[in-house]
Motif scaffolding. Structure first.
Motif, mmCIF file in Angstrom:
data_model
loop_
_atom_site.group_PDB
_atom_site.id
_atom_site.type_symbol
_atom_site.label_atom_id
_atom_site.label_comp_id
_atom_site.label_asym_id
_atom_site.label_seq_id
_atom_site.Cartn_x
_atom_site.Cartn_y
_atom_site.Cartn_z
ATOM 1 N N MET A 221 -6.982 -2.461 8.402
ATOM 2 C CA MET A 221 -6.948 -3.188 7.142
ATOM 3 C C MET A 221 -7.779 -4.469 7.241
ATOM 4 S SD MET A 221 -3.813 -5.077 5.170
ATOM 5 C CE MET A 221 -3.996 -6.540 6.176
ATOM 6 N N ALA B 246 -11.524 -3.673 7.277
ATOM 7 C CA ALA B 246 -11.987 -3.276 5.941
ATOM 8 C C ALA B 246 -12.075 -4.485 5.015
ATOM 9 C CB ALA B 246 -11.061 -2.214 5.354
ATOM 10 N N ALA B 247 -11.087 -5.364 5.063
ATOM 11 C CA ALA B 247 -11.096 -6.556 4.210
ATOM 12 C C ALA B 247 -12.232 -7.495 4.591
ATOM 13 C CB ALA B 247 -9.754 -7.275 4.301
ATOM 14 N N SER C 265 0.801 -1.223 0.000
ATOM 15 C CA SER C 265 0.000 0.000 0.000
ATOM 16 C C SER C 265 0.834 1.275 0.000
ATOM 17 C CB SER C 265 -0.931 0.013 1.217
ATOM 18 O OG SER C 265 -0.178 0.032 2.405
ATOM 19 N N GLN C 266 2.111 1.172 0.320
ATOM 20 C CA GLN C 266 2.928 2.389 0.396
ATOM 21 C C GLN C 266 4.175 2.290 -0.479
ATOM 22 O OE1 GLN C 266 3.594 3.326 4.518
ATOM 23 N NE2 GLN C 266 1.423 3.431 4.949
ATOM 24 N N LYS D 124 -0.248 -3.146 -6.152
ATOM 25 C CA LYS D 124 -0.064 -1.946 -5.336
ATOM 26 C C LYS D 124 -1.432 -1.381 -4.999
ATOM 27 C CE LYS D 124 4.203 -0.529 -7.644
ATOM 28 N NZ LYS D 124 4.835 0.529 -8.436
ATOM 29 N N GLY D 125 -1.534 -0.740 -3.864
ATOM 30 C CA GLY D 125 -2.787 -0.121 -3.442
ATOM 31 C C GLY D 125 -3.210 -0.682 -2.107
ATOM 32 N N HIS D 126 -4.499 -0.793 -1.914
ATOM 33 C CA HIS D 126 -5.034 -1.333 -0.669
ATOM 34 C C HIS D 126 -5.530 -2.749 -0.905
ATOM 35 C CE1 HIS D 126 -4.734 2.399 1.567
ATOM 36 N NE2 HIS D 126 -5.061 3.000 0.433
ATOM 37 N N VAL D 127 -5.379 -3.586 0.080
ATOM 38 C CA VAL D 127 -5.793 -4.976 -0.064
ATOM 39 C C VAL D 127 -7.272 -5.068 -0.411
ATOM 40 C CG1 VAL D 127 -6.321 -5.413 2.382
ATOM 41 C CG2 VAL D 127 -5.502 -7.272 0.929
ATOM 42 N N THR D 128 -8.050 -4.104 0.052
ATOM 43 C CA THR D 128 -9.485 -4.126 -0.255
ATOM 44 C C THR D 128 -9.765 -3.912 -1.738
ATOM 45 O OG1 THR D 128 -9.602 -1.810 0.418
ATOM 46 C CG2 THR D 128 -10.247 -3.458 2.047
ATOM 47 N N ASP D 129 -8.787 -3.382 -2.472
ATOM 48 C CA ASP D 129 -8.943 -3.231 -3.925
ATOM 49 C C ASP D 129 -8.876 -4.579 -4.638
ATOM 50 O OD1 ASP D 129 -8.988 -0.462 -3.520
ATOM 51 O OD2 ASP D 129 -6.855 -0.247 -3.954
ATOM 52 N N TYR D 130 -8.295 -5.575 -3.997
ATOM 53 C CA TYR D 130 -8.044 -6.863 -4.648
ATOM 54 C C TYR D 130 -8.692 -8.057 -3.966
ATOM 55 C CZ TYR D 130 -4.401 -4.146 -6.915
ATOM 56 O OH TYR D 130 -3.719 -3.190 -7.620
#
Length: 116
Positions: free
Chosen positions: A63, A66-67, A24-25, A36-42
Motif C-alpha cells: 500500500m 503504491a501510494a 479497503s475491506q 472505502k476502497g484503496h488509499v491510492t483512489d484518494y
C-alpha cells in the motif's frame, strides 16, 4: 479521545493535521460512512490540496509503495514520510532492502522505514 485516537494530535495541530482513513475491506452494507476502497483512489485528491505540506503514510508495504508512486510529483520527496508495517516473515526482506532505501533517500526519494 477521538474515534481514531487522534484527538490530542488534532487539538495540538489544529488546522495543520488531517486524518483521512480509507477502509479497503469494509463489507457492503456496513455502517461505515467514510471512504472505502484503496488509499491510492484518494491520496492524490488529498495531496493536491496540501502539496505544500508533509505527508505521513503508514500501513503494509504494498500500500505504501503504491501510494508513494501516486504521490510522486505532487508532494516533494523530502515531505513524504512513511512506516511500512511488516510481519516477522518480512523482516529479512526489509533488512536487505534497507541498504537500497538509504541509497534512494540519498538520491532524494521519500523517507520510509519498516515497523514490526
Amino acid at each position: 479521545m477521538g474515534e481514531y485516537g487522534t484527538c490530542k494530535i488534532e487539538e495540538r495541530w489544529r488546522g495543520r493535521f488531517a486524518f483521512v482513513p480509507v477502509l479497503s475491506q469494509e463489507p457492503e452494507g456496513s455502517s461505515w460512512t467514510g471512504r472505502k476502497g484503496h488509499v491510492t483512489d484518494y491520496v492524490r485528491e488529498v495531496a493536491v490540496a496540501h502539496a505544500d505540506r508533509a505527508a505521513y503514510l503508514c500501513g503494509p508495504p504494498g500500500m505504501i509503495d503504491a501510494a508513494l508512486e501516486v504521490l510522486r510529483g505532487t508532494i516533494p520527496p523530502d515531505h513524504l514520510h512513511c512506516d511500512k508495517f511488516l510481519d516477522r516473515g518480512s523482516i529479512a526482506l526489509a533488512t536487505s532492502a534497507g541498504a537500497r532505501a538509504r541509497t534512494r533517500r540519498a538520491e532524494g526519494e521519500s523517507s520510509c522505514s519498516g515497523m514490526l
